[in-house]
Scaffold this active site. Structure first.
Site, short mmCIF file in Angstrom:
data_model
loop_
_atom_site.label_atom_id
_atom_site.label_comp_id
_atom_site.label_asym_id
_atom_site.label_seq_id
_atom_site.Cartn_x
_atom_site.Cartn_y
_atom_site.Cartn_z
N CYS A 129 0.83 -1.19 0.00
CA CYS A 129 0.00 0.00 0.00
C CYS A 129 0.87 1.25 0.00
O CYS A 129 1.65 1.46 0.94
CB CYS A 129 -0.91 0.00 1.23
SG CYS A 129 -1.96 1.47 1.34
N PRO A 130 0.76 2.10 -1.01
CA PRO A 130 1.58 3.32 -1.04
C PRO A 130 1.17 4.34 0.02
O PRO A 130 1.97 5.18 0.41
CB PRO A 130 1.35 3.87 -2.45
CG PRO A 130 0.02 3.34 -2.86
CD PRO A 130 -0.08 1.99 -2.22
#
Length: 413
Positions: A129-130
Site C-alpha cells: 500500500c503506497p
C-alpha cells in the site's frame, strides 16, 4: 501494551524514512486538514465549548483523530511481518512443496510472497500500500482495516461540522430558499459574537475540507468493504487471483477435481477471528495456519507450483475489446472501476482494441499484466506492463490457440 511499544520502539530508526514518501505525506495532510478545520469550525463558528454538546463534540473529534493516527502509524511501522532470513520448514521433506527465494535466501512459507518494494518475503501478503508506504500482511492487517473503517467515520463527522458551519454562518446572508429549511439553530446563537468572523477565507477552507472529507469517505469506505470481504473469507487479494487461475487450469484441462481454498475455515466468524483478536495480535505465527477440514498445509503452495510449471496458466490471455487511455481512475469505464482503482505505485497500461494482453494477477474490476508490441524483436523495445480495467478485455477462448499470438508477434517466439 505490546502493540503500543512496537509503535514507539522502532527496531531501526530508518523506518522513519517511510514518512518521506508521497503516500504518507498526502494521507497525513488530508487527516490534518480535515481534523484541524473541523475543530476550528466547531469551536469558533458552530458549537461553542461552553455548551455541553460542544464539549462532547470536540472530544469526539479529538478521539477520531487519535484513533485514526494510532491505527495508521501502527499499520505503517509495525509492518506486515517478514519471513525470517534463511527460513526453512522443520521437516526438510516439506521443501519440495515450497518455492525458494534467492533474495531472502529462504523458502517462502505458506501464504507468503516476495514484495519488490520491501525487498522481503511478506507473511500473508495482501498488497503493498503506497498510502502507508509498507505492505499489508499478517501483523498489520487488523490495524490497516481499522484505519479504513475509522477514517470514513471521522470524515463523516467532520463533513457534518463543515456543512452545519457553512449553513449557520450563511443562512442570514442568503435568501434563495434557505429559510425554508428547518434546522435547529440554537447551537449557532452566540453571545457574544465569535472573535473571528466567518469570512471568505474561512468559507473557502471549509469548502475545501468538505470536499476532502466526502472524497475520503467514498474512496476509503470502498477499500474497507473490499478488505472486509476477503477477511470474512480468510483470503488475501493475491490468493483470490491464485484461486481464479486454479479454476481456469482445471477447466482448461477438464480435470476431475475441485479446488478448495484451504484457509477458509467455513465460518465467517472464525475467519474474522483470524485477523481481529482482543489482544490485538493476529492468530498464529504467520508461518503455519489453521486449515479447512480435508486440506493439506501446503495445498495452496502446491497449486502455485502447478501454475508455475504450466506456462499456460502462469498468465491468462485476454483480448482488448475497448480502448483504454491509461488514466488512473477512468470515469468512462464505470463507477465501480473508478472507485476501485488499485492503490499502488505500479503504472497503468494503455490499451487499444484488438491487442492481446497477459494477466498475471488482478482484482475484481482491474487486472495486472503485460503485452508484447509487434516490434518487440527490435532491440531496445521492452515488454509493457501495468494495470488495466477488466471491463476493457475479454478472456480468450480456450480453443482459440490459433488466434494467439497475433501475426506480428509470432516472429518473436
Amino acid at each position: 501494551m505490546g502493540t503500543f511499544c512496537s509503535v514507539i520502539k522502532f527496531e531501526n530508526l530508518q523506518e522513519l524514512r517511510r514518512l518521506c514518501h508521497w503516500g504518507p505525506i498526502i494521507a497525513l495532510g488530508v487527516i490534518a486538514m480535515c481534523s484541524t478545520m473541523a475543530m476550528i469550525d466547531s469551536v469558533l463558528w458552530y458549537w461553542p465549548l461552553h455548551t455541553t454538546g460542544g464539549s462532547v463534540n470536540f472530544i469526539m473529534l479529538i478521539n477520531w483523530t487519535i484513533m485514526i493516527l494510532y491505527n495508521y502509524f501502527n499499520a505503517m511501522f509495525m509492518g506486515p511481518g517478514f519471513v525470517p532470513w534463511g527460513w526453512k520448514p522443520e521437516n526438510s521433506q516439506d521443501t519440495i512443496y515450497l518455492q525458494y527465494c534467492k533474495v531472502c535466501r529462504a523458502y517462502k512459507a505458506p501464504r507468503s510472497h516476495h514484495c519488490r518494494k520491501c525487498n522481503r518475503c511478506v507473511m500473508k501478503m495482501d498488497h503493498h500500500c503506497p498510502w502507508i508506504n509498507n505492505c499489508c500482511g499478517y501483523q498489520n492487517h487488523a490495524s490497516f482495516t481499522l484505519f479504513l473503517l475509522l477514517a470514513p467515520l471521522g470524515c463523516l463527522h467532520a463533513a457534518f461540522i463543515f456543512l452545519m458551519t457553512m449553513y449557520t454562518q450563511l443562512h442570514h446572508r442568503l435568501s434563495f430558499g434557505w429559510n425554508t429549511v428547518k434546522i435547529d439553530m440554537s447551537a449557532a446563537r452566540r453571545d457574544p459574537l465569535p472573535i473571528i468572523p466567518f469570512g471568505l477565507a474561512a468559507f473557502a477552507a471549509t469548502l475545501f475540507a468538505l470536499g476532502l472529507a466526502i472524497g475520503t469517505t467514498i474512496a476509503v469506505g470502498m477499500l474497507f468493504f473490499i478488505q472486509m470481504k476477503i477477511i470474512l473469507r480468510n483470503k488475501t487479494s493475491i490468493e483470490s487471483w491464485i484461486e481464479e487461475k486454479a479454476k481456469d487450469r482445471i477447466q482448461y484441462y477438464q480435470l476431475n477435481e475441485v479446488f478448495v481454498f484451504p484457509y477458509d475455515l467455513g465460518s465467517r466468524w472464525r475467519n474474522f477471528k483470524q485477523v481481529f483478536t482482543w489482544s490485538g495480535a493476529p492468530e498464529g505465527d504467520g508461518l503455519e495456519w489453521p486449515l479447512r477440514e480435508g486440506c493439506h498445509q501446503y495445498s495452496l503452495t502446491i497449486e502455485q507450483l502447478k501454475q508455475k510449471a504450466d506456462k499456460r496458466v502462469r498468465s491468462v490471455r485476454y483480448k482488448v475489446i475497448e480502448d483504454y487511455s491509461g488514466t488512473c481512475c477512468p470515469l468512462n469505464k464505470g463507477i465501480r472501476t473508478f472507485f476501485t482503482s488499485p492503490c499502488t505505485e505500479e503504472p497503468r497500461m494503455r490499451l487499444q482494441k484488438g491487442e492481446f494482453v497477459l494477466a498475471t494477477r488482478g482484482l475484481r474490476y482491474w487486472l495486472y499484466g503485460d503485452k508484447i508490441p509487434e516490434d518487440a524483436f527490435v532491440e531496445g523495445v521492452s515488454r509493457l506492463r501495468g494495470w488495466f480495467p477488466r471491463k476493457c478485455v475479454e478472456k480468450c477462448p480456450c480453443d482459440a490457440e490459433a488466434d494467439w499470438p497475433p501475426e506480428g508477434e509470432k516472429k518473436t517466439r
